[in-house]
Design a protein around this motif. Structure first.
Motif, PDB file in Angstrom:
ATOM      1  N   GLU A  53      43.716  42.931  45.298  1.00 57.18           N
ATOM      2  CA  GLU A  53      42.937  42.112  44.233  1.00 57.18           C
ATOM      3  C   GLU A  53      42.041  41.500  44.947  1.00 57.18           C
ATOM      4  O   GLU A  53      42.328  40.003  43.926  1.00 57.18           O
ATOM      5  N   ARG A  54      41.356  40.755  45.693  1.00 58.01           N
ATOM      6  CA  ARG A  54      40.338  39.495  46.569  1.00 58.01           C
ATOM      7  C   ARG A  54      39.539  39.815  45.019  1.00 58.01           C
ATOM      8  O   ARG A  54      38.801  40.593  44.683  1.00 58.01           O
ATOM      9  N   GLY A  55      39.529  38.553  44.376  1.00 58.13           N
ATOM     10  CA  GLY A  55      38.094  37.683  44.414  1.00 58.13           C
ATOM     11  C   GLY A  55      38.896  38.227  42.152  1.00 58.13           C
ATOM     12  O   GLY A  55      37.991  37.908  41.634  1.00 58.13           O
ATOM     13  N   LEU A  56      39.884  38.690  41.512  1.00 62.07           N
ATOM     14  CA  LEU A  56      40.535  39.214  39.909  1.00 62.07           C
ATOM     15  C   LEU A  56      40.998  38.132  39.714  1.00 62.07           C
ATOM     16  O   LEU A  56      42.056  37.159  40.482  1.00 62.07           O
ATOM     17  N   SER A  57      40.466  37.783  38.488  1.00 60.70           N
ATOM     18  CA  SER A  57      41.403  36.617  37.677  1.00 60.70           C
ATOM     19  C   SER A  57      42.131  37.544  36.813  1.00 60.70           C
ATOM     20  O   SER A  57      41.909  38.557  36.954  1.00 60.70           O
ATOM     21  N   LEU A  65      50.044  50.213  34.974  1.00 58.31           N
ATOM     22  CA  LEU A  65      49.082  49.660  34.987  1.00 58.31           C
ATOM     23  C   LEU A  65      48.795  48.229  36.086  1.00 58.31           C
ATOM     24  O   LEU A  65      49.272  47.716  34.783  1.00 58.31           O
ATOM     25  N   ASN A  66      47.683  47.821  36.374  1.00 59.00           N
ATOM     26  CA  ASN A  66      47.566  46.567  37.243  1.00 59.00           C
ATOM     27  C   ASN A  66      45.863  46.047  36.370  1.00 59.00           C
ATOM     28  O   ASN A  66      45.101  47.601  36.853  1.00 59.00           O
ATOM     29  N   ARG A  67      45.819  45.348  36.125  1.00 55.94           N
ATOM     30  CA  ARG A  67      44.619  45.034  35.749  1.00 55.94           C
ATOM     31  C   ARG A  67      44.111  43.974  36.161  1.00 55.94           C
ATOM     32  O   ARG A  67      44.664  42.811  36.062  1.00 55.94           O
ATOM     33  N   GLY A  68      42.578  43.306  36.776  1.00 58.44           N
ATOM     34  CA  GLY A  68      41.990  42.164  36.980  1.00 58.44           C
ATOM     35  C   GLY A  68      40.641  42.099  36.306  1.00 58.44           C
ATOM     36  O   GLY A  68      40.045  42.935  36.440  1.00 58.44           O
ATOM     37  N   TYR A  69      40.247  40.641  36.087  1.00 55.15           N
ATOM     38  CA  TYR A  69      39.001  40.708  35.683  1.00 55.15           C
ATOM     39  C   TYR A  69      38.671  40.093  36.949  1.00 55.15           C
ATOM     40  O   TYR A  69      38.785  39.406  37.677  1.00 55.15           O
ATOM     41  N   ASN A  70      37.129  40.405  37.590  1.00 56.45           N
ATOM     42  CA  ASN A  70      36.226  40.345  38.394  1.00 56.45           C
ATOM     43  C   ASN A  70      35.207  39.420  37.785  1.00 56.45           C
ATOM     44  O   ASN A  70      34.272  40.307  37.636  1.00 56.45           O
ATOM     45  N   ALA A  71      34.965  38.311  37.880  1.00 56.08           N
ATOM     46  CA  ALA A  71      34.246  37.451  37.339  1.00 56.08           C
ATOM     47  C   ALA A  71      32.886  37.560  37.637  1.00 56.08           C
ATOM     48  O   ALA A  71      31.872  37.508  37.203  1.00 56.08           O
ATOM     49  N   ALA A  72      32.226  38.313  39.257  1.00 53.69           N
ATOM     50  CA  ALA A  72      31.064  38.637  39.616  1.00 53.69           C
ATOM     51  C   ALA A  72      30.368  39.800  39.241  1.00 53.69           C
ATOM     52  O   ALA A  72      29.526  39.261  39.304  1.00 53.69           O
ATOM     53  N   THR A  73      31.521  40.671  38.797  1.00 54.94           N
ATOM     54  CA  THR A  73      30.140  41.767  37.985  1.00 54.94           C
ATOM     55  C   THR A  73      30.779  41.662  37.215  1.00 54.94           C
ATOM     56  O   THR A  73      29.913  42.260  35.880  1.00 54.94           O
ATOM     57  N   GLY A  74      31.570  40.572  36.185  1.00 59.12           N
ATOM     58  CA  GLY A  74      31.701  40.531  35.119  1.00 59.12           C
ATOM     59  C   GLY A  74      32.519  41.631  34.201  1.00 59.12           C
ATOM     60  O   GLY A  74      32.336  42.315  32.986  1.00 59.12           O
ATOM     61  N   GLU A  75      32.928  42.322  34.914  1.00 59.78           N
ATOM     62  CA  GLU A  75      33.395  43.659  34.828  1.00 59.78           C
ATOM     63  C   GLU A  75      35.216  43.794  35.233  1.00 59.78           C
ATOM     64  O   GLU A  75      35.571  42.519  35.684  1.00 59.78           O
ATOM     65  N   TRP A  76      36.505  44.192  34.218  1.00 60.31           N
ATOM     66  CA  TRP A  76      37.607  44.998  34.547  1.00 60.31           C
ATOM     67  C   TRP A  76      38.055  45.695  35.298  1.00 60.31           C
ATOM     68  O   TRP A  76      37.324  46.758  34.975  1.00 60.31           O
ATOM     69  N   LYS A  77      39.070  45.514  36.338  1.00 57.38           N
ATOM     70  CA  LYS A  77      39.509  47.004  37.410  1.00 57.38           C
ATOM     71  C   LYS A  77      40.534  46.610  37.084  1.00 57.38           C
ATOM     72  O   LYS A  77      41.820  46.000  36.735  1.00 57.38           O
TER      73      LYS A  77
END
Length: 172
Positions: free
Chosen positions: A49-53, A70-82
Motif C-alpha cells: 500500500e506504499r504511496g497510496l491515498s 476488493l482493496n483500492r487506492g490511488y497512486n498520485a505518482a503514477t496517476g493510477e488506481w491500484k
C-alpha cells in the motif's frame, strides 16, 4: 528431511493466520454487518500500500460462505488506481472477529478485528498476523479525531508502534 520440509511448508501455508500474541479479536462479531465499504484512516507502512491515498476496502459475501475483498487506492505518482482482489473466510467461530485473507492463493494471512464500534459498525481497529500490520478503518473517509485518538491509544496499549502510523489522504 522430508518431514522438516513438509512442516515448514505447512507453516508457510497456515502459520500466518493467528492473531499476534496477546491480541484477542472481538468476540461479538457479525460478519453480515461488517460487509460493505470501509475507508482506511491510518495504517502502518507496508509495501503493498506504499504511496497510496484514498484507500478503501469493499467486502462482499460469496456463495461459499466466504467474502470477496476488493482493496483500492490511488497512486498520485503514477496517476493510477491500484486494486487488489482477494478472498476471506472466517477463522474459528463466526462470532469472533478473525478472518483468513488471501490475495495470493493458496497463501493466507490473518485479519483480526481487535476493536469495533459494536453499535453501528462505524469504525474498526484491525491487526494482521503480527504487530507490523495495523489499520484504522471507518465507514466514512473522515473519522472523528477523538475516536481516532482512542483507537491509537488502544493499539499502543496492545504493543503496536503507533509512531509509524500513516494517515491516509482522502482528498481528490
Amino acid at each position: 528431511m522430508r518431514i522438516t520440509t513438509l512442516l515448514c511448508g505447512l507453516f508457510m501455508l497456515f502459520g500466518c493466520t493467528s492473531a499476534p500474541k496477546g491480541i484477542t479479536p472481538v468476540a461479538t462479531f457479525d460478519l453480515e454487518r461488517y460487509l460493505g465499504t470501509w475507508y482506511e484512516i491510518a495504517r502502518l507502512d507496508h509495501r503493498f500500500e506504499r504511496g497510496l491515498s484514498q484507500v478503501s476496502a469493499n467486502y462482499r459475501k460469496r456463495s461459499d460462505g466466504g467474502i470477496d475483498v476488493l482493496n483500492r487506492g490511488y497512486n498520485a505518482a503514477t496517476g493510477e488506481w491500484k486494486e487488489a482482489t482477494g478472498r476471506a473466510y472466517p477463522l474459528g467461530s463466526p462470532e469472533q472477529g478473525s478472518l483468513k485473507v488471501s490475495f495470493f492463493r493458496p497463501f493466507y494471512a490473518g485479519y483480526h478485528v481487535i476493536d469495533l464500534d459494536q453499535q453501528d459498525y462505524a469504525y474498526a481497529l484491525v491487526s494482521g498476523p503480527d504487530r507490523d500490520y495495523l489499520w484504522i478503518l471507518s465507514r466514512t473517509p473522515i473519522l472523528d479525531k477523538e475516536i481516532t485518538r482512542k483507537l491509537i491509544n488502544r493499539a499502543t496499549e496492545l504493543g503496536f508502534d503507533t509512531s509509524g502510523l500513516i494517515f491516509v489522504d482522502h482528498q481528490e
